[in-house]
Design a protein around this motif. Sequence first.
Motif, PDB file in Angstrom:
ATOM      1  N   SER A  89      28.777  35.384  -6.883  1.00 26.10           N
ATOM      2  CA  SER A  89      29.087  36.141  -5.665  1.00 26.10           C
ATOM      3  C   SER A  89      30.421  35.785  -5.044  1.00 26.10           C
ATOM      4  O   SER A  89      30.887  36.472  -4.156  1.00 26.10           O
ATOM      5  N   SER A  90      31.070  34.728  -5.496  1.00 24.69           N
ATOM      6  CA  SER A  90      32.358  34.370  -4.911  1.00 24.69           C
ATOM      7  C   SER A  90      33.532  34.962  -5.691  1.00 24.69           C
ATOM      8  O   SER A  90      34.677  34.737  -5.338  1.00 24.69           O
ATOM      9  N   ARG A  91      33.246  35.727  -6.731  1.00 26.91           N
ATOM     10  CA  ARG A  91      34.321  36.300  -7.539  1.00 26.91           C
ATOM     11  C   ARG A  91      34.541  37.769  -7.218  1.00 26.91           C
ATOM     12  O   ARG A  91      33.606  38.536  -7.072  1.00 26.91           O
ATOM     13  N   GLY A  92      35.786  38.141  -7.124  1.00 30.33           N
ATOM     14  CA  GLY A  92      36.136  39.548  -6.988  1.00 30.33           C
ATOM     15  C   GLY A  92      36.729  40.008  -8.303  1.00 30.33           C
ATOM     16  O   GLY A  92      37.501  39.281  -8.934  1.00 30.33           O
ATOM     17  N   HIS A  93      36.361  41.189  -8.757  1.00 35.40           N
ATOM     18  CA  HIS A  93      36.848  41.664 -10.052  1.00 35.40           C
ATOM     19  C   HIS A  93      36.753  43.181 -10.077  1.00 35.40           C
ATOM     20  O   HIS A  93      35.823  43.763  -9.529  1.00 35.40           O
ATOM     21  N   ILE A  94      37.710  43.818 -10.715  1.00 33.86           N
ATOM     22  CA  ILE A  94      37.631  45.250 -11.002  1.00 33.86           C
ATOM     23  C   ILE A  94      37.948  45.433 -12.476  1.00 33.86           C
ATOM     24  O   ILE A  94      38.593  44.587 -13.099  1.00 33.86           O
ATOM     25  N   ARG A  95      37.489  46.532 -13.030  1.00 32.93           N
ATOM     26  CA  ARG A  95      37.762  46.810 -14.440  1.00 32.93           C
ATOM     27  C   ARG A  95      39.107  47.516 -14.610  1.00 32.93           C
ATOM     28  O   ARG A  95      39.772  47.374 -15.611  1.00 32.93           O
ATOM     29  N   SER A  96      39.472  48.299 -13.588  1.00 34.23           N
ATOM     30  CA  SER A  96      40.694  49.098 -13.657  1.00 34.23           C
ATOM     31  C   SER A  96      41.184  49.363 -12.235  1.00 34.23           C
ATOM     32  O   SER A  96      40.391  49.404 -11.300  1.00 34.23           O
ATOM     33  N   PHE A  97      42.468  49.597 -12.107  1.00 28.96           N
ATOM     34  CA  PHE A  97      43.038  49.946 -10.806  1.00 28.96           C
ATOM     35  C   PHE A  97      42.388  51.211 -10.252  1.00 28.96           C
ATOM     36  O   PHE A  97      42.299  51.402  -9.048  1.00 28.96           O
ATOM     37  N   ILE A  98      41.895  52.052 -11.133  1.00 28.10           N
ATOM     38  CA  ILE A  98      41.217  53.286 -10.727  1.00 28.10           C
ATOM     39  C   ILE A  98      40.004  52.974  -9.852  1.00 28.10           C
ATOM     40  O   ILE A  98      39.625  53.775  -9.008  1.00 28.10           O
ATOM     41  N   ASP A  99      39.401  51.795 -10.027  1.00 23.41           N
ATOM     42  CA  ASP A  99      38.269  51.397  -9.174  1.00 23.41           C
ATOM     43  C   ASP A  99      38.664  51.441  -7.703  1.00 23.41           C
ATOM     44  O   ASP A  99      37.903  51.930  -6.861  1.00 23.41           O
ATOM     45  N   TYR A 100      39.846  50.925  -7.376  1.00 19.01           N
ATOM     46  CA  TYR A 100      40.302  50.949  -5.987  1.00 19.01           C
ATOM     47  C   TYR A 100      40.555  52.377  -5.511  1.00 19.01           C
ATOM     48  O   TYR A 100      40.273  52.719  -4.371  1.00 19.01           O
ATOM     49  N   GLU A 101      41.105  53.207  -6.389  1.00 19.83           N
ATOM     50  CA  GLU A 101      41.322  54.610  -6.029  1.00 19.83           C
ATOM     51  C   GLU A 101      39.996  55.301  -5.726  1.00 19.83           C
ATOM     52  O   GLU A 101      39.906  56.098  -4.789  1.00 19.83           O
ATOM     53  N   GLN A 102      38.961  54.998  -6.511  1.00 23.50           N
ATOM     54  CA  GLN A 102      37.641  55.569  -6.242  1.00 23.50           C
ATOM     55  C   GLN A 102      37.103  55.090  -4.895  1.00 23.50           C
ATOM     56  O   GLN A 102      36.496  55.867  -4.153  1.00 23.50           O
ATOM     57  N   ASP A 103      37.307  53.815  -4.585  1.00 24.09           N
ATOM     58  CA  ASP A 103      36.858  53.286  -3.290  1.00 24.09           C
ATOM     59  C   ASP A 103      37.521  54.051  -2.141  1.00 24.09           C
ATOM     60  O   ASP A 103      36.860  54.449  -1.183  1.00 24.09           O
ATOM     61  N   ILE A 104      38.838  54.249  -2.238  1.00 23.44           N
ATOM     62  CA  ILE A 104      39.568  54.986  -1.197  1.00 23.44           C
ATOM     63  C   ILE A 104      39.045  56.418  -1.095  1.00 23.44           C
ATOM     64  O   ILE A 104      38.794  56.920   0.001  1.00 23.44           O
ATOM     65  N   TYR A 105      38.891  57.067  -2.231  1.00 25.65           N
ATOM     66  CA  TYR A 105      38.416  58.452  -2.239  1.00 25.65           C
ATOM     67  C   TYR A 105      37.067  58.578  -1.519  1.00 25.65           C
ATOM     68  O   TYR A 105      36.893  59.422  -0.640  1.00 25.65           O
ATOM     69  N   HIS A 106      36.111  57.746  -1.881  1.00 28.60           N
ATOM     70  CA  HIS A 106      34.776  57.829  -1.278  1.00 28.60           C
ATOM     71  C   HIS A 106      34.789  57.427   0.196  1.00 28.60           C
ATOM     72  O   HIS A 106      34.064  58.009   1.005  1.00 28.60           O
TER      73      HIS A 106
END
Length: 145
Positions: A89-106
């Motif tokens: 639970s202390s780790r932050g990770h994304i698979r792709s930069f697109i993950d952040y774009e999806q977060d912004i979109y939603h």
Amino acid sequence: MTLVSTPKNPVPLGANAGYLDVRKGVKVRYASWQSALQQRGGTVCIFPGRNEYIEKYFEVVGELRRRGFAVAIIDWRGQGGSTRLVRGSSRGHIRSFIDYEQDIYHFMKGVVLPDCPMPYYALAHSMSAPILLTPRPSAGAGSIV
């Protein structure tokens, strides 16, 4: 409620908080507040930095509301109260930069556009600034990002 209050850092009154389903098994936490004044100046969308979370911005939220702004804030996936994509639970990770774009979109589609007054402003700290400033080739006319 999904926000954590402490005696020295209480949740600002009037919070609307919850989770957005951004894809199967991934939820992103958000919170929003309306302006504390009748005369409104729009909405400040807060995008926290690396390893930050909504509660860290309660003082900023209060100040912006006292100045007539509505406020909306997100916990990026892998941070704060949002879903982690790896074990630990202390780790932050994304698979792709697109993950952040999806977060912004939603976040924009589910929280800001339906519930927050225009105009919209972004307050981005640390890693959020390059995320918001990165050109999005797929973002055409009518895009919300």
